[in-house]
Design a protein around this motif. Structure first.
Motif, PDB file in Angstrom:
ATOM      1  N   LEU A 150       0.833  -1.212   0.000  1.00  0.00           N
ATOM      2  CA  LEU A 150       0.000   0.000   0.000  1.00  0.00           C
ATOM      3  C   LEU A 150       0.864   1.257   0.000  1.00  0.00           C
ATOM      4  O   LEU A 150       0.596   2.212  -0.734  1.00  0.00           O
ATOM      5  N   GLY A 151       1.918   1.234   0.820  1.00  0.00           N
ATOM      6  CA  GLY A 151       2.804   2.389   0.870  1.00  0.00           C
ATOM      7  C   GLY A 151       3.543   2.617  -0.435  1.00  0.00           C
ATOM      8  O   GLY A 151       3.723   3.752  -0.877  1.00  0.00           O
ATOM      9  N   ALA A 152       3.963   1.509  -1.070  1.00  0.00           N
ATOM     10  CA  ALA A 152       4.679   1.633  -2.339  1.00  0.00           C
ATOM     11  C   ALA A 152       3.754   2.161  -3.441  1.00  0.00           C
ATOM     12  O   ALA A 152       4.183   2.915  -4.317  1.00  0.00           O
ATOM     13  N   VAL A 153       2.486   1.766  -3.389  1.00  0.00           N
ATOM     14  CA  VAL A 153       1.524   2.201  -4.414  1.00  0.00           C
ATOM     15  C   VAL A 153       1.106   3.652  -4.188  1.00  0.00           C
ATOM     16  O   VAL A 153       1.115   4.472  -5.115  1.00  0.00           O
ATOM     17  N   ALA A 154       0.714   3.984  -2.957  1.00  0.00           N
ATOM     18  CA  ALA A 154       0.125   5.296  -2.689  1.00  0.00           C
ATOM     19  C   ALA A 154       1.113   6.309  -2.134  1.00  0.00           C
ATOM     20  O   ALA A 154       0.878   7.522  -2.231  1.00  0.00           O
ATOM     21  N   GLY A 155       2.215   5.833  -1.536  1.00  0.00           N
ATOM     22  CA  GLY A 155       3.142   6.733  -0.854  1.00  0.00           C
ATOM     23  C   GLY A 155       3.662   7.890  -1.680  1.00  0.00           C
ATOM     24  O   GLY A 155       3.557   9.054  -1.257  1.00  0.00           O
ATOM     25  N   PRO A 156       4.243   7.639  -2.870  1.00  0.00           N
ATOM     26  CA  PRO A 156       4.772   8.756  -3.659  1.00  0.00           C
ATOM     27  C   PRO A 156       3.718   9.811  -4.000  1.00  0.00           C
ATOM     28  O   PRO A 156       4.006  11.016  -3.954  1.00  0.00           O
ATOM     29  N   ALA A 157       2.499   9.373  -4.320  1.00  0.00           N
ATOM     30  CA  ALA A 157       1.439  10.335  -4.646  1.00  0.00           C
ATOM     31  C   ALA A 157       1.059  11.169  -3.427  1.00  0.00           C
ATOM     32  O   ALA A 157       0.842  12.385  -3.527  1.00  0.00           O
ATOM     33  N   VAL A 158       0.977  10.524  -2.260  1.00  0.00           N
ATOM     34  CA  VAL A 158       0.638  11.246  -1.030  1.00  0.00           C
ATOM     35  C   VAL A 158       1.726  12.265  -0.697  1.00  0.00           C
ATOM     36  O   VAL A 158       1.436  13.408  -0.328  1.00  0.00           O
ATOM     37  N   LEU A 159       2.988  11.862  -0.855  1.00  0.00           N
ATOM     38  CA  LEU A 159       4.088  12.787  -0.584  1.00  0.00           C
ATOM     39  C   LEU A 159       4.082  13.965  -1.547  1.00  0.00           C
ATOM     40  O   LEU A 159       4.381  15.099  -1.162  1.00  0.00           O
ATOM     41  N   THR A 160       3.746  13.698  -2.807  1.00  0.00           N
ATOM     42  CA  THR A 160       3.655  14.782  -3.794  1.00  0.00           C
ATOM     43  C   THR A 160       2.525  15.741  -3.438  1.00  0.00           C
ATOM     44  O   THR A 160       2.690  16.968  -3.519  1.00  0.00           O
ATOM     45  N   LEU A 161       1.369  15.190  -3.033  1.00  0.00           N
ATOM     46  CA  LEU A 161       0.244  16.040  -2.627  1.00  0.00           C
ATOM     47  C   LEU A 161       0.603  16.869  -1.403  1.00  0.00           C
ATOM     48  O   LEU A 161       0.133  18.006  -1.250  1.00  0.00           O
ATOM     49  N   ALA A 162       1.428  16.302  -0.526  1.00  0.00           N
ATOM     50  CA  ALA A 162       1.865  17.028   0.677  1.00  0.00           C
ATOM     51  C   ALA A 162       3.024  17.983   0.379  1.00  0.00           C
ATOM     52  O   ALA A 162       3.550  18.616   1.293  1.00  0.00           O
ATOM     53  N   ARG A 163       3.421  18.045  -0.902  1.00  0.00           N
ATOM     54  CA  ARG A 163       4.492  18.936  -1.357  1.00  0.00           C
ATOM     55  C   ARG A 163       5.841  18.615  -0.714  1.00  0.00           C
ATOM     56  O   ARG A 163       6.640  19.515  -0.423  1.00  0.00           O
ATOM     57  N   VAL A 164       6.080  17.342  -0.481  1.00  0.00           N
ATOM     58  CA  VAL A 164       7.387  16.896  -0.004  1.00  0.00           C
ATOM     59  C   VAL A 164       8.227  16.597  -1.239  1.00  0.00           C
ATOM     60  O   VAL A 164       7.983  15.628  -1.953  1.00  0.00           O
ATOM     61  N   THR A 165       9.198  17.439  -1.510  1.00  0.00           N
ATOM     62  CA  THR A 165       9.981  17.318  -2.737  1.00  0.00           C
ATOM     63  C   THR A 165      11.417  16.849  -2.488  1.00  0.00           C
ATOM     64  O   THR A 165      12.066  16.364  -3.414  1.00  0.00           O
ATOM     65  N   ASP A 166      11.920  17.016  -1.275  1.00  0.00           N
ATOM     66  CA  ASP A 166      13.285  16.599  -0.962  1.00  0.00           C
ATOM     67  C   ASP A 166      13.386  15.082  -1.107  1.00  0.00           C
ATOM     68  O   ASP A 166      12.654  14.334  -0.460  1.00  0.00           O
ATOM     69  N   ARG A 167      14.308  14.616  -1.952  1.00  0.00           N
ATOM     70  CA  ARG A 167      14.433  13.183  -2.209  1.00  0.00           C
ATOM     71  C   ARG A 167      14.810  12.421  -0.945  1.00  0.00           C
ATOM     72  O   ARG A 167      14.402  11.271  -0.754  1.00  0.00           O
ATOM     73  N   ARG A 168      15.567  13.047  -0.071  1.00  0.00           N
ATOM     74  CA  ARG A 168      15.963  12.382   1.166  1.00  0.00           C
ATOM     75  C   ARG A 168      14.751  12.167   2.069  1.00  0.00           C
ATOM     76  O   ARG A 168      14.573  11.090   2.647  1.00  0.00           O
ATOM     77  N   ALA A 169      13.920  13.189   2.183  1.00  0.00           N
ATOM     78  CA  ALA A 169      12.728  13.081   3.025  1.00  0.00           C
ATOM     79  C   ALA A 169      11.730  12.078   2.462  1.00  0.00           C
ATOM     80  O   ALA A 169      11.112  11.309   3.205  1.00  0.00           O
ATOM     81  N   ARG A 170      11.573  12.076   1.138  1.00  0.00           N
ATOM     82  CA  ARG A 170      10.658  11.123   0.517  1.00  0.00           C
ATOM     83  C   ARG A 170      11.123   9.684   0.761  1.00  0.00           C
ATOM     84  O   ARG A 170      10.333   8.800   1.092  1.00  0.00           O
ATOM     85  N   GLY A 171      12.436   9.468   0.600  1.00  0.00           N
ATOM     86  CA  GLY A 171      12.970   8.137   0.842  1.00  0.00           C
ATOM     87  C   GLY A 171      12.820   7.721   2.292  1.00  0.00           C
ATOM     88  O   GLY A 171      12.468   6.573   2.593  1.00  0.00           O
TER      89      GLY A 171
END
Length: 220
Positions: A150-171
């Motif tokens: 679930l995290g792998a499927v939805a996680g990147p989209a949720v982080l993008t919606l939350a405007r988390v752009t730093d690659r370190r923070a996203r990882g």
């Protein structure tokens, strides 16, 4: 073993054909194909596990190998160590407390609560923590895998919606919630993101091991 490898190869092809669609996760496709075939052929789970022991062994080696991209990104740790050491334990506290309180609120028994509590740790660690805490290890393993997918499927989209752009923070977020499956998705997105997801997976497992007994003692 051949079934598992072919299923994962199909998953990679589906991901490439869909141009990296969020639902086209190779692990998810492989689970569906492998699980469906096992059910259709009425193969015992123990028989399947015995047949893929070599893959299980190399899975551990592959997890350790996540240190390689992290080593390449070591310079990116500058100025990020303190936030990371705050975020990981805090994430564990939120993960455990939220699932325990939600489970209690919906009327779940204590055994189920203890089974759910280590879900964010990587699967081998969550199994051991569940057993120690008095949960059901096999159910914890299934939940950890579901959470990872679930995290792998939805996680990147949720982080993008939350405007988390730093690659370190996203990882860091993906690895802390979705462990190995999330780290694989993060590595496919960006090497820096994948490196920090691998680091977060290990730190989250360690922090969960240390904090879970204390949190359960307080909450239960």
């Amino acid at each position: 073993m051949a079934l598992t490898l072919v299923s994962y190869r199909v998953g990679l092809s589906v991901r490439d054909a869909s141009r990296g669609h969020a639902l086209a996760q190779p692990v998810l496709v492989a689970i569906v194909l492998t699980g469906g075939t096992i059910l259709a052929l009425d193969v015992d789970a123990t028989t399947y596990a015995d047949g893929v022991q070599v893959l299980s062994f190399w899975l551990g080696a592959a997890t350790v190998a996540l240190a390689v991209p992290l080593h390449r990104q070591a310079a990116r740790l500058k100025g990020f160590v303190v936030p990371m050491l705050v975020a990981v334990p805090l994430g564990v506290v939120v993960s455990v407390c939220s699932v325990v309180l939600l489970a209690r609120w919906t009327g779940a028994g204590e055994e189920l609560v203890r089974t759910l509590s280590p879900k964010a740790a990587t699967t081998p660690v969550s199994i051991q923590l569940s057993e120690t805490a008095g949960g059901i290890p096999s159910l914890t393993a299934a939940l950890a895998i579901c959470v990872g997918i679930l995290g792998a499927v939805a996680g990147p989209a949720v982080l993008t919606l939350a405007r988390v752009t730093d690659r370190r923070a996203r990882g860091l977020a993906l690895g802390g919630v979705s462990h190995g499956i999330g780290a694989s998705r993060a590595l496919a997105e960006d090497e820096t993101e994948g490196a920090f997801a691998g680091l977060s997976m290990g730190l989250t497992a360690l922090a969960t091991s240390l904090l879970l007994p204390l949190l359960l003692a307080v909450l239960l």
